[in-house]
Enzyme design. Structure first.
Site, PDB file in Angstrom:
ATOM      1  N   GLY A  41       0.838  -1.196   0.000  1.00  0.00           N
ATOM      2  CA  GLY A  41       0.000   0.000   0.000  1.00  0.00           C
ATOM      3  C   GLY A  41       0.869   1.240   0.000  1.00  0.00           C
ATOM      4  O   GLY A  41       1.790   1.358   0.813  1.00  0.00           O
ATOM      5  N   HIS A 267     -21.189   8.795   6.370  1.00  0.00           N
ATOM      6  CA  HIS A 267     -20.916  10.232   6.268  1.00  0.00           C
ATOM      7  C   HIS A 267     -22.201  10.975   5.910  1.00  0.00           C
ATOM      8  O   HIS A 267     -22.906  10.592   4.980  1.00  0.00           O
ATOM      9  CB  HIS A 267     -19.860  10.443   5.174  1.00  0.00           C
ATOM     10  CG  HIS A 267     -19.209  11.781   5.231  1.00  0.00           C
ATOM     11  ND1 HIS A 267     -19.900  12.955   5.075  1.00  0.00           N
ATOM     12  CD2 HIS A 267     -17.910  12.136   5.424  1.00  0.00           C
ATOM     13  CE1 HIS A 267     -19.052  13.965   5.173  1.00  0.00           C
ATOM     14  NE2 HIS A 267     -17.842  13.498   5.392  1.00  0.00           N
ATOM     15  N   SER A 285     -17.598  17.200   0.790  1.00  0.00           N
ATOM     16  CA  SER A 285     -16.736  17.278   1.968  1.00  0.00           C
ATOM     17  C   SER A 285     -17.434  17.881   3.189  1.00  0.00           C
ATOM     18  O   SER A 285     -18.231  18.805   3.090  1.00  0.00           O
ATOM     19  CB  SER A 285     -15.525  18.140   1.624  1.00  0.00           C
ATOM     20  OG  SER A 285     -14.849  18.494   2.795  1.00  0.00           O
ATOM     21  N   ARG A 338     -19.950  13.357  12.641  1.00  0.00           N
ATOM     22  CA  ARG A 338     -20.628  12.729  11.502  1.00  0.00           C
ATOM     23  C   ARG A 338     -21.726  11.766  11.920  1.00  0.00           C
ATOM     24  O   ARG A 338     -22.784  11.719  11.297  1.00  0.00           O
ATOM     25  CB  ARG A 338     -19.596  11.976  10.665  1.00  0.00           C
ATOM     26  CG  ARG A 338     -18.688  12.917   9.969  1.00  0.00           C
ATOM     27  CD  ARG A 338     -17.584  12.205   9.240  1.00  0.00           C
ATOM     28  NE  ARG A 338     -16.742  13.211   8.625  1.00  0.00           N
ATOM     29  CZ  ARG A 338     -15.620  12.946   7.977  1.00  0.00           C
ATOM     30  NH1 ARG A 338     -15.211  11.694   7.861  1.00  0.00           N
ATOM     31  NH2 ARG A 338     -14.912  13.902   7.437  1.00  0.00           N
ATOM     32  N   ARG A 464     -15.126   8.199  13.464  1.00  0.00           N
ATOM     33  CA  ARG A 464     -13.943   9.032  13.248  1.00  0.00           C
ATOM     34  C   ARG A 464     -14.369  10.478  13.029  1.00  0.00           C
ATOM     35  O   ARG A 464     -15.279  10.753  12.259  1.00  0.00           O
ATOM     36  CB  ARG A 464     -13.172   8.540  12.018  1.00  0.00           C
ATOM     37  CG  ARG A 464     -12.018   9.438  11.656  1.00  0.00           C
ATOM     38  CD  ARG A 464     -11.220   8.866  10.526  1.00  0.00           C
ATOM     39  NE  ARG A 464     -11.891   8.863   9.246  1.00  0.00           N
ATOM     40  CZ  ARG A 464     -12.052   9.934   8.467  1.00  0.00           C
ATOM     41  NH1 ARG A 464     -11.622  11.112   8.862  1.00  0.00           N
ATOM     42  NH2 ARG A 464     -12.643   9.823   7.296  1.00  0.00           N
ATOM     43  N   LEU A 470      -6.408  11.368   7.570  1.00  0.00           N
ATOM     44  CA  LEU A 470      -5.127  11.767   6.979  1.00  0.00           C
ATOM     45  C   LEU A 470      -4.099  11.942   8.094  1.00  0.00           C
ATOM     46  O   LEU A 470      -2.937  11.553   7.972  1.00  0.00           O
ATOM     47  CB  LEU A 470      -5.296  13.065   6.190  1.00  0.00           C
ATOM     48  CG  LEU A 470      -6.345  13.039   5.069  1.00  0.00           C
ATOM     49  CD1 LEU A 470      -6.318  14.350   4.276  1.00  0.00           C
ATOM     50  CD2 LEU A 470      -6.111  11.873   4.121  1.00  0.00           C
TER      51      LEU A 470
END
Ligand SMILES: Cc1cc2nc3c(=O)[nH]c(=O)nc-3n(C[C@H](O)[C@H](O)[C@H](O)COP(=O)(O)OP(=O)(O)OC[C@H]3O[C@@H](n4cnc5c(N)ncnc54)[C@H](O)[C@@H]3O)c2cc1C
Length: 671
Positions: A41, A267, A285, A338, A464, A470
């Site tokens: 990966g 989301h 986003s 979220r 999360r 990231l």
């Protein structure tokens, strides 16, 4: 039954990582030259790890199935990356980032890992700026920040709506430096199809060259899996089409435990699905919730009129709109986490207030932001008595500068201008918090086998927070794994090269080849996608946002039956010795068909509502709190790891209480 040992160091949270680094074993530079590491990966987690390990002096081989590391799914990340820099002077700190992350994850993440993540977050920004990542800057030239859900500060660094792409180019350039030095050997268009264990230790992988079909053996002193998340088990998700579970699932079958497989992030701001022939969902986003206001009509008459095309959303006055997040969660407003936003949207739509033909959409509206920015700009430009058109023009320009590419994407897909009419959004599968179980060193339950980035379970609990994937991927790759792996590799300095002409490699290669031959020779009547879609449907209907014991039991039976049918009737055209995308998909869907069953089993085991999931038996609905799951405060079984024994359905559940005593378990909702 094995006992999981998280290996979290003793001592106060604040000093654990520093003390630990001061005392772990190191490998001296001359010895590093004799040690090989495989990284599967090359997204943000794997790319950053590979570059850093090579910079340290290890010999690294990288693997990815795309034609270039630049095309990893990480490139899709839009909104930003968190770091506790407190550039805004708004009260941020390492502790606050840690606290928000643990609370946002419904207190189900491992605190020591999260504290370390918060500590190293600031270094990530410095590292990336030094690489030339073009983060957005404010008028004075300083790095800009915006806010994401579940927090009361602005700590998110961003590069327009393309943060992942820019960060990935940074990691890729760091990799390239090492490729040029001969310290990284990249194997692009290669898919890892199994891990090879020798005497209990991970010693290599079996990979398929996706262009020629050749099966290859690669050995190393340690193997790092950075293969991303498995949201595509649902068929429709915001993930890249290629994202899959194969690497994680194969290592699970060789003894790496899986934790919390059923925790999926749904989301809240995705473009609603439009029909049965869709293969992908598109994210809008979370950054849009900085300025967009979420609402549905207050009155059912207006809902029906909008659905029938007799009214437009812009026809409704402020009084006729229900800004339900602002109403229910005044402190966080539209920037609740979220899971909270998704559950609230589902509750409104389930109550009949959805605004599109399928009844599965709410509005995300920028009119107030355009007006607010427009008036501010008029003042800045000294325009007195600016007309409504001028205010709109000035405001829209600001919104365009902040979110232009996202608005353009929306318009291309939906064919409506989101500057003029509110976007329609609905929750969709986006990220998997569950994954391969790892200890504090990011090592799995197999010696020498590590797992980083979205593929592991460690940092986000049941939900999360935005802009933290990231952060975790890059923390793992640039700042955590390069230290912790040394502790293990310090015991490998006398091992020497690992041979690949051994019975263990023979056996693993045979298993891989047999499976490939099976698919090519099966000559069934249904495509791979036929099965993937059916699986996705079961997953969404029975293991999605709302779950109940009966449905989960049904899901397990249905997935098992689907798997059996798949092995009887799947059809894979072409041969094994050429580029064959259907063959690649067949292997990945076969793994999803096993993971899906485990997923349902994990969800069944958890008699709790948490994260994006309502467990119907423990939910109380009614009045103002309608849709707000009543949390099961008794059940704090945080980790369920599964040991693979024979058939996936035979998996045995292991539970372990990790240390959750350091943050008081208080105020668990976002009112
Ligand atoms: C649309 C979208 C927007 C997002 N926006 C944000 C955001 O703004 N902020 C944020 O923090 N997070 C965001 N996320 C989440 C974030 O992008 C991901 O969690 C993160 O990029 C995952 O990085 P990774 O390195 O773990 O995996 P990936 O980027 O998925 O990389 C996986 C790598 O593994 C390789 N691979 C997989 N299996 C194999 C195999 N068997 N053999 C060989 N190679 C293999 C792939 O080729 C690839 O190189 C977003 C996610 C989506 C879907």
């Amino acid at each position: 039954m094995s006992v999981l040992d998280s290996k979290v160091p003793k001592g106060p949270l604040k000093t654990k990582w520093t003390d630990y680094k001061n005392h772990i074993d190191l490998v001296n530079p001359a010895n590093k030259r004799n040690i090989d590491v495989i990284v599967v990966g090359t997204g943000l987690a794997g790319g950053s790890a590979a570059a850093t390990l090579a910079e340290l002096g290890y010999n690294v081989k990288t693997f990815c199935y795309q034609d270039s590391p630049r095309r990893a799914h990480s490139i899709a990340a839009q909104g930003g990356i968190n770091a506790a820099k407190n550039y805004q002077g708004d009260g941020d700190s390492t502790y606050r980032l840690f606290y928000d992350t643990v609370k946002g994850g419904d207190y189900r993440s491992r605190e020591a890992n999260v504290y370390r993540l918060a500590e190293v977050s600031a270094n990530i920004i410095d590292q990336c700026v030094a690489q030339g990542v073009p983060f957005a800057r404010d008028y004075g030239g300083l790095l800009d920040n915006r806010s994401f859900g579940g927090v009361l500060v602005s700590r998110t660094f961003y590069a327009k709506g393309q943060t992942g792409q820019q960060l990935l180019l940074g990691a890729y350039s760091a990799m390239n430096r090492q490729i040029a030095r001969g310290k990284i050997t990249p194997f692009n268009r290669h898919e890892m199809l199994d891990v090879v264990k020798v005497n209990g230790k991970a010693r290599g992988i079996i990979a398929r060259n996706l262009v020629t079909g050749e099966i290859e053996r690669h050995s190393a002193h340690a193997v790092v899996i950075a293969s991303g998340g498995y949201g595509n088990v649902y068929f429709l998700s915001t993930n890249a089409m290629g994202s899959n579970a194969t690497a994680a699932w194969k290592i699970h079958k060789k003894g790496a435990f899986f934790a919390n497989p059923c925790y999926t992030q749904i989301h809240p701001t995705c473009i609603p699905r439009s029909g049965d022939y869709q293969s992908k969902l598109t994210l809008m986003s979370e950054s849009l919730r900085n300025d967009g206001r979420i609402w549905v009509p207050k009155n059912m008459d207006d809902v029906m009129a909008i659905r029938e095309g007799k009214k437009k959303p812009t026809d409704l006055s402020e009084d006729e709109r229900d800004y339900y997040l602002e109403r229910r969660y005044p402190a966080f407003g539209n920037l609740v986490p979220r899971d909270v936003a998704s559950r609230a949207a589902k509750e409104r739509c389930d109550a009949g207030y959805g605004v599109n033909a399928t009844g599965e959409a709410v509005y995300l509206d920028f009119a107030s932001a355009i007006e607010r920015y427009g008036k501010e700009q008029a003042k800045i430009h000294n325009i007195n008595n600016a007309s409504a058109d001028k205010v709109y023009e000035l405001g829209a320009a600001i919104v365009k500068a902040k979110y232009g590419n996202l608005f353009q994407m929306y318009e291309k897909i939906v064919d409506q201008d989101p500057y003029k009419t509110p976007m329609m959004i609905y929750p969709a599968v986006h990220y998997t918090m569950g994954g391969v179980w790892v200890d504090y060193n990011l090592m799995t339950t197999v010696d020498g086998l590590y797992c980083i980035g979205e593929a592991n379970f460690s940092d986000h609990g049941a939900n999360r927070l935005g802009a933290s994937a990231l952060m975790q991927g890059l923390a793992d790759g640039y700042f955590v794994l390069p230290y912790t792996i040394g502790d293990y590799l310090s015991h490998e300095i006398r091992t020497g090269k690992i041979a690949t002409d051994t019975p263990e490699f023979d056996a693993a290669e045979k298993e891989v080849t047999d499976k490939i031959n099976f698919f090519i020779n099966n000559k069934g009547s249904h495509s791979v996608d036929y099965y993937h879609k059916k699986l996705g449907n079961i997953m969404w209907e029975k293991c999605g946002m709302s779950r109940n014991a009966e449905g989960l039991k049904e899901a397990m039976v249905e997935i098992k039956a689907l798997r059996e049918d798949f092995y009887k009737n799947v059809s894979v055209p072409g041969t094994a010795t050429e580029l064959n995308a259907e063959l690649e998909k067949a292997g990945r869907v076969a793994d999803f068909l096993e993971l899906g069953e485990l997923f349902a089993k994990d969800a069944l085991e958890r008699a709790e509502s948490c994260g994006g999931h309502f467990r119907e038996e423990s939910v109380e609905i009614g009045g103002e709190q309608a849709g707000e799951a009543k949390r099961n405060d008794v059940d704090f079984a945080f980790v369920s790891a599964w040991e693979y024994k024979g058939e996936p359905g035979d998996a045995v559940l292991h539970k372990e209480e990790l240390e959750f005593n350091e943050i008081e378990l208080k105020q668990r909702s976002y009112k």
